[in-house]
Write an enzyme that holds these catalytic residues in place. Structure first.
Site, PDB file in Angstrom:
ATOM      1  N   ASN A   1      27.850  41.010  42.719  1.00 48.26           N
ATOM      2  CA  ASN A   1      28.973  40.126  42.386  1.00 48.26           C
ATOM      3  C   ASN A   1      29.435  39.472  43.680  1.00 48.26           C
ATOM      4  OD1 ASN A   1      32.468  40.707  41.563  1.00 48.26           O
ATOM      5  ND2 ASN A   1      31.286  38.837  41.361  1.00 48.26           N
TER       6      ASN A   1
ATOM      7  N   TYR B   1      43.690  35.023  37.668  1.00 44.73           N
ATOM      8  CA  TYR B   1      42.940  34.676  36.465  1.00 44.73           C
ATOM      9  C   TYR B   1      41.799  35.630  36.088  1.00 44.73           C
ATOM     10  CZ  TYR B   1      39.536  32.216  33.546  1.00 44.73           C
ATOM     11  OH  TYR B   1      38.637  31.894  32.572  1.00 44.73           O
TER      12      TYR B   1
END
Ligand code: SF4
Length: 466
Positions: free
Chosen positions: A107, A247
């Site tokens: 990631n 977010y």
């Protein structure tokens, strides 16, 4: 919110149902990537892998999970921030080299991947994918170091940028996090088994306990001998991605030591103090605006109501419509609740404005449902620069706040008023370690510089405004 998510990683060591638990863990990380999913497992002798395009539920079935025996496994959900969307780019990647088999799930985004790749290709490496992650495996395969740990340390020392990695050998799970700590990576425990995962919500799903975060710059080697922590790299200033709190991460996760729900609610509270609005009701743009809307409503003493309902079942079957029916695009995802909006002065709460086109459609939709006024409030500062650390943002030219004033944006989206959270407000909400956060997409100041040969693709004018 038109940002695409990044990636989710999961790894488990020491459980007879390692692949099944990885499969469940990936469900909890689905929001971080929906393009492809994969699991690699190891049984002490060899590694096996199963990868497919699509979401976790589509990518695996009973048969594919049965082909993944062993007590160690890693998994990945992907959205491509570097490399195209196709099966060969689906992770984990698995190779066999002089150090034995190894699989990796990544990631983040490496800022020096292109330069390293060119050099590796010049020296004879043949790449199978267009992903930056493959660079790590080629560096590892070429290392002449004597042990797996040394070879990994040598290869990771050459990469720069954002990486939270889960790596698998035939008898080890290895986790690594870049020295800046851009992306989260949590360590958990389920009985005698160890787990690493992008977010703590994956631990909750399999009833595992959160132990701590994998530290920035840490290499964690988990084997039958237990857990060994190595810190081979010089410490760097921390740059946790503040957008994980704004977010990306799920509100039920703890990220960088803080509850995402608490931070997000505080974003709304501070925004209500900074930019109050004479209104009757606070309406979030679901799902990502909900926590901030709760905070805003509490602080402002207004009711919060679900005046927009999101359709959760669009999935991959959604077809991009032709121009004549393009206005249905937002309508498919969101529908206004007329009984809540009619005749009301509405605070509409969202987590960001990227190009402005979606916000404009939503404001129009709320007004068409009868709202007398729409006051748009954004729970972060204006997004003026793209991210190069693993979040897929449009180029600077496409970011409306990079080229327009706030009043110009207000006019474009046709809101009665528009206000963003200030940078100070954002820093206040993420807490006392605020100096340890990356805020580059709001400032244009980048904590990890790019090598000269990659300046060309940056497409942005760096600004020094911090
Ligand atoms: S540029 Fe923005 S999205 Fe990217 S790591 Fe920094 S804060 Fe996160």
């Amino acid at each position: 919110m038109p940002y695409k998510d990044e990636c989710g990683v999961f790894g488990i060591f020491g459980h007879p149902e390692a692949a099944n638990l990885t499969y469940l863990g990936l469900y909890a990380l689905q929001h971080r990537g929906q393009e492809s999913a994969g699991i690699a497992s190891a049984d002490g002798e060899r590694l096996r892998i199963s990868r497919a395009m699509g979401q976790v539920a589509e990518a695996f079935n009973e048969h594919s999970l049965r082909t993944l025996p062993g007590h160690v496994a890693i998994g990945h959900t992907r959205y491509s921030t570097a490399g195209e969307s196709k099966l060969e780019n689906a992770q984990p990647f698995l190779i066999d080299c002089a150090h034995g088999q190894i699989a990796v799930a990544h990631n983040g985004n490496l800022v020096n991947a292109l330069g390293l790749r060119d050099e590796l290709v010049r020296n004879g490496s043949i790449f199978q994918t267009s992903s930056d992650t493959e660079v790590i495996l080629h560096l590892y395969a070429r290392s002449r170091a004597a042990s797996v740990e040394e070879a990994l340390t040598e290869s990771i020392a050459q990469i720069r940028g954002a990486y939270s990695l889960a790596l698998l050998t035939k008898n080890r799970l290895i986790a690594a996090r870049d020295p800046h700590g851009f992306r989260p990576l949590a360590l958990g425990r389920l009985g005698d088994a160890w787990i690493v995962c992008s977010e703590t919500c994956a631990l909750d799903l399999i009833c595992a306990q959160y132990e701590r975060d994998v530290e920035p710059g840490e290499l964690l080697v988990i084997s039958d001998g237990g857990l060994r922590s190595i810190k081979p790299f010089p410490p760097q200033p921390l740059s946790h991605c503040v957008f994980e709190h704004v977010y990306f991460s799920r509100p039920d996760s703890y990220v960088f030591g803080r509850s995402v729900n608490e931070v997000r609610t505080d974003l709304g509270r501070i925004l209500a103090r900074e930019a109050p609005a004479g209104a009757d009701v606070v309406v979030p743009i679901p799902d990502s605006g909900v926590c901030a809307a709760i905070g805003f409503a509490e602080e402002a003493g207004l009711p919060m109501k679900m005046g927009l309902i999101r359709n959760h079942y669009i999935g991959r079957t959604f077809i991009q419509p032709q121009q004549s029916i393009r206005h249905f695009n937002v309508r498919v995802k969101l529908n206004p609740v007329r009984s809540i909006l009619e005749g009301k002065r509405v605070v509409l709460l969202d987590d960001s404005i990227v190009r402005g086109t979606t916000s404009r459609k939503i404001v129009k939709m709320v007004k068409a449902a009868g709202a007398s006024e729409v006051h748009l409030r954004i729970s972060c500062p204006p997004t003026i620069s793209p991210c190069f650390y693993g979040v897929d943002t449009p180029s600077r030219a496409e970011l409306i706040a990079a080229t327009h004033t706030i009043d110009e944006i207000r006019k474009y989206v046709e809101a009665d008023s528009l206000a963003y959270l200030s940078l100070d407000g954002l820093r206040q909400a993420v807490g006392s370690e605020q100096k340890s956060y990356c805020t580059s997409c709001y400032t244009g100041v980048y904590p990890v510089a790019f090598p000269p040969n990659e300046q060309a693709y940056l497409q942005l004018a760096l600004k020094n405004v911090d």
